[in-house]
Design a protein around this motif. Structure first.
Motif, PDB file in Angstrom:
ATOM      1  N   GLU A  45       0.804  -1.218   0.015  1.00 36.71           N
ATOM      2  CA  GLU A  45      -0.046   0.549   0.052  1.00 36.71           C
ATOM      3  C   GLU A  45       0.825   1.342   0.407  1.00 36.71           C
ATOM      4  O   GLU A  45       1.666   1.178   0.360  1.00 36.71           O
ATOM      5  CB  GLU A  45      -0.846  -0.181   0.829  1.00 36.71           C
ATOM      6  CG  GLU A  45      -1.906  -0.955   1.266  1.00 36.71           C
ATOM      7  CD  GLU A  45      -2.743  -0.856   2.315  1.00 36.71           C
ATOM      8  OE1 GLU A  45      -3.809   0.174   2.721  1.00 36.71           O
ATOM      9  OE2 GLU A  45      -2.315  -1.945   3.442  1.00 36.71           O
ATOM     10  N   TRP A  46       0.436   2.449  -0.614  1.00 39.39           N
ATOM     11  CA  TRP A  46       0.962   3.595  -0.654  1.00 39.39           C
ATOM     12  C   TRP A  46       0.807   4.587   0.248  1.00 39.39           C
ATOM     13  O   TRP A  46      -0.339   4.439   0.972  1.00 39.39           O
ATOM     14  CB  TRP A  46       0.172   4.333  -1.755  1.00 39.39           C
ATOM     15  CG  TRP A  46       1.498   5.368  -2.087  1.00 39.39           C
ATOM     16  CD1 TRP A  46       0.294   6.853  -1.652  1.00 39.39           C
ATOM     17  CD2 TRP A  46       2.339   6.430  -2.644  1.00 39.39           C
ATOM     18  NE1 TRP A  46       1.072   8.092  -1.793  1.00 39.39           N
ATOM     19  CE2 TRP A  46       2.837   7.647  -2.056  1.00 39.39           C
ATOM     20  CE3 TRP A  46       3.202   5.665  -2.763  1.00 39.39           C
ATOM     21  CZ2 TRP A  46       3.487   7.852  -2.337  1.00 39.39           C
ATOM     22  CZ3 TRP A  46       4.711   5.952  -3.038  1.00 39.39           C
ATOM     23  CH2 TRP A  46       5.023   7.328  -2.553  1.00 39.39           C
ATOM     24  N   ARG A  48      -0.111   7.544   2.232  1.00 44.86           N
ATOM     25  CA  ARG A  48       0.087   8.820   2.407  1.00 44.86           C
ATOM     26  C   ARG A  48       0.339  10.060   3.405  1.00 44.86           C
ATOM     27  O   ARG A  48       0.647  11.056   2.879  1.00 44.86           O
ATOM     28  CB  ARG A  48      -1.412   8.954   2.245  1.00 44.86           C
ATOM     29  CG  ARG A  48      -2.495   8.416   1.973  1.00 44.86           C
ATOM     30  CD  ARG A  48      -2.326   8.657  -0.008  1.00 44.86           C
ATOM     31  NE  ARG A  48      -2.786   9.009  -0.429  1.00 44.86           N
ATOM     32  CZ  ARG A  48      -2.887  10.470  -1.500  1.00 44.86           C
ATOM     33  NH1 ARG A  48      -1.582   9.588  -2.735  1.00 44.86           N
ATOM     34  NH2 ARG A  48      -3.587  11.151  -1.916  1.00 44.86           N
ATOM     35  N   SER A  49       0.599   9.563   4.914  1.00 46.43           N
ATOM     36  CA  SER A  49       1.024  10.495   5.344  1.00 46.43           C
ATOM     37  C   SER A  49       1.052   9.450   6.865  1.00 46.43           C
ATOM     38  O   SER A  49       0.995   8.221   7.081  1.00 46.43           O
ATOM     39  CB  SER A  49      -0.230  11.374   6.310  1.00 46.43           C
ATOM     40  OG  SER A  49      -1.266  10.826   6.426  1.00 46.43           O
ATOM     41  N   TYR A  66       9.877  10.684   1.569  1.00 48.76           N
ATOM     42  CA  TYR A  66       9.325   9.549   0.755  1.00 48.76           C
ATOM     43  C   TYR A  66       9.773   8.141   0.333  1.00 48.76           C
ATOM     44  O   TYR A  66      10.362   9.166  -1.194  1.00 48.76           O
ATOM     45  CB  TYR A  66       8.065  10.108  -0.032  1.00 48.76           C
ATOM     46  CG  TYR A  66       6.928  10.275   0.999  1.00 48.76           C
ATOM     47  CD1 TYR A  66       6.585  11.673   1.713  1.00 48.76           C
ATOM     48  CD2 TYR A  66       5.947   9.493   1.210  1.00 48.76           C
ATOM     49  CE1 TYR A  66       5.881  11.804   2.659  1.00 48.76           C
ATOM     50  CE2 TYR A  66       4.912  10.060   2.098  1.00 48.76           C
ATOM     51  CZ  TYR A  66       4.866  11.108   2.417  1.00 48.76           C
ATOM     52  OH  TYR A  66       3.689  11.838   3.543  1.00 48.76           O
ATOM     53  N   ARG A  89      -1.234   6.784   7.602  1.00 50.14           N
ATOM     54  CA  ARG A  89      -2.599   7.241   6.788  1.00 50.14           C
ATOM     55  C   ARG A  89      -2.276   5.928   5.285  1.00 50.14           C
ATOM     56  O   ARG A  89      -1.171   6.630   4.795  1.00 50.14           O
ATOM     57  CB  ARG A  89      -2.608   8.131   6.296  1.00 50.14           C
ATOM     58  CG  ARG A  89      -4.200   8.283   6.343  1.00 50.14           C
ATOM     59  CD  ARG A  89      -5.272   9.464   6.329  1.00 50.14           C
ATOM     60  NE  ARG A  89      -4.434  10.665   5.096  1.00 50.14           N
ATOM     61  CZ  ARG A  89      -4.467  11.226   4.027  1.00 50.14           C
ATOM     62  NH1 ARG A  89      -5.553  10.683   3.359  1.00 50.14           N
ATOM     63  NH2 ARG A  89      -3.506  11.482   3.357  1.00 50.14           N
ATOM     64  N   PHE A  90      -3.201   5.450   4.441  1.00 52.96           N
ATOM     65  CA  PHE A  90      -2.859   4.471   3.706  1.00 52.96           C
ATOM     66  C   PHE A  90      -3.825   5.196   2.428  1.00 52.96           C
ATOM     67  O   PHE A  90      -4.927   5.901   3.210  1.00 52.96           O
ATOM     68  CB  PHE A  90      -2.640   2.706   3.767  1.00 52.96           C
ATOM     69  CG  PHE A  90      -1.625   2.459   4.862  1.00 52.96           C
ATOM     70  CD1 PHE A  90      -0.465   2.649   4.077  1.00 52.96           C
ATOM     71  CD2 PHE A  90      -1.522   2.607   5.584  1.00 52.96           C
ATOM     72  CE1 PHE A  90       0.533   1.660   4.351  1.00 52.96           C
ATOM     73  CE2 PHE A  90      -1.142   1.699   6.742  1.00 52.96           C
ATOM     74  CZ  PHE A  90       0.851   1.913   6.238  1.00 52.96           C
ATOM     75  N   ASN A  91      -4.184   4.609   1.576  1.00 55.38           N
ATOM     76  CA  ASN A  91      -5.335   5.100   0.731  1.00 55.38           C
ATOM     77  C   ASN A  91      -6.179   5.001   1.021  1.00 55.38           C
ATOM     78  O   ASN A  91      -7.631   5.761   1.279  1.00 55.38           O
ATOM     79  CB  ASN A  91      -5.247   4.518  -0.913  1.00 55.38           C
ATOM     80  CG  ASN A  91      -4.098   5.588  -1.390  1.00 55.38           C
ATOM     81  OD1 ASN A  91      -3.607   6.195  -1.482  1.00 55.38           O
ATOM     82  ND2 ASN A  91      -3.373   4.081  -2.348  1.00 55.38           N
ATOM     83  N   GLU A  92      -6.722   3.645   1.951  1.00 53.23           N
ATOM     84  CA  GLU A  92      -8.279   3.285   1.925  1.00 53.23           C
ATOM     85  C   GLU A  92      -7.992   3.204   4.170  1.00 53.23           C
ATOM     86  O   GLU A  92      -9.731   3.387   3.969  1.00 53.23           O
ATOM     87  CB  GLU A  92      -8.725   2.303   1.406  1.00 53.23           C
ATOM     88  CG  GLU A  92      -8.409   1.928  -0.134  1.00 53.23           C
ATOM     89  CD  GLU A  92      -9.944   2.561  -0.095  1.00 53.23           C
ATOM     90  OE1 GLU A  92     -10.677   3.005   0.283  1.00 53.23           O
ATOM     91  OE2 GLU A  92      -8.847   3.288  -1.683  1.00 53.23           O
ATOM     92  N   THR A  94      -6.152   4.149   7.497  1.00 47.90           N
ATOM     93  CA  THR A  94      -5.040   4.559   9.178  1.00 47.90           C
ATOM     94  C   THR A  94      -4.738   3.715   9.723  1.00 47.90           C
ATOM     95  O   THR A  94      -6.268   2.450  10.883  1.00 47.90           O
ATOM     96  CB  THR A  94      -5.842   6.084   9.526  1.00 47.90           C
ATOM     97  OG1 THR A  94      -6.311   6.623   8.605  1.00 47.90           O
ATOM     98  CG2 THR A  94      -4.055   6.520  10.040  1.00 47.90           C
TER      99      THR A  94
END
Length: 103
Positions: A45-46, A48-49, A66, A89-92, A94
């Motif tokens: 997963e990417w 995000r924060s 990153y 936090r990931f795309n979908e 936390t």
């Protein structure tokens, strides 16, 4: 004071409020304990924060870089040794993890 600890093996139990930690869904955080710098890697997963909180729930200063498969995190100077909470936090979703700072 007497303390009793009970351990049991329950492979099919459901634990409410805890993430199921599996290699495919759990980010790797290393080193942990750390001296203020650590890496979070996630091949699935990417990220995000990233936010780190102290025991009072206050965010601490960070530098986040990153990388191809995760992030490199450096916590600010002047923080006390102890347990901090890492919110990823990931795309979908936390996820929250504990990290230990030892300087």
């Amino acid at each position: 004071t007497c303390t009793t600890q009970t351990y049991f093996n329950a492979p099919n139990s459901i634990f409410i409020g805890l993430d199921k930690l599996t290699p495919s869904t759990s980010p790797s955080i290393y080193p942990n304990p750390n001296s203020g710098s650590f890496v979070i890697s996630s091949s699935k997963e990417w990220i995000r924060s990233v936010i780190v909180f102290d025991y009072m729930g206050r965010p601490v200063p960070l530098q986040v870089e990153y990388l191809n498969d995760g992030v490199s995190v450096s916590m600010g100077e002047g923080l006390l040794n102890g347990i901090y909470y890492l919110k990823i936090r990931f795309n979908e979703e936390t996820r929250t993890r504990k990290i230990i700072l030892v300087r």
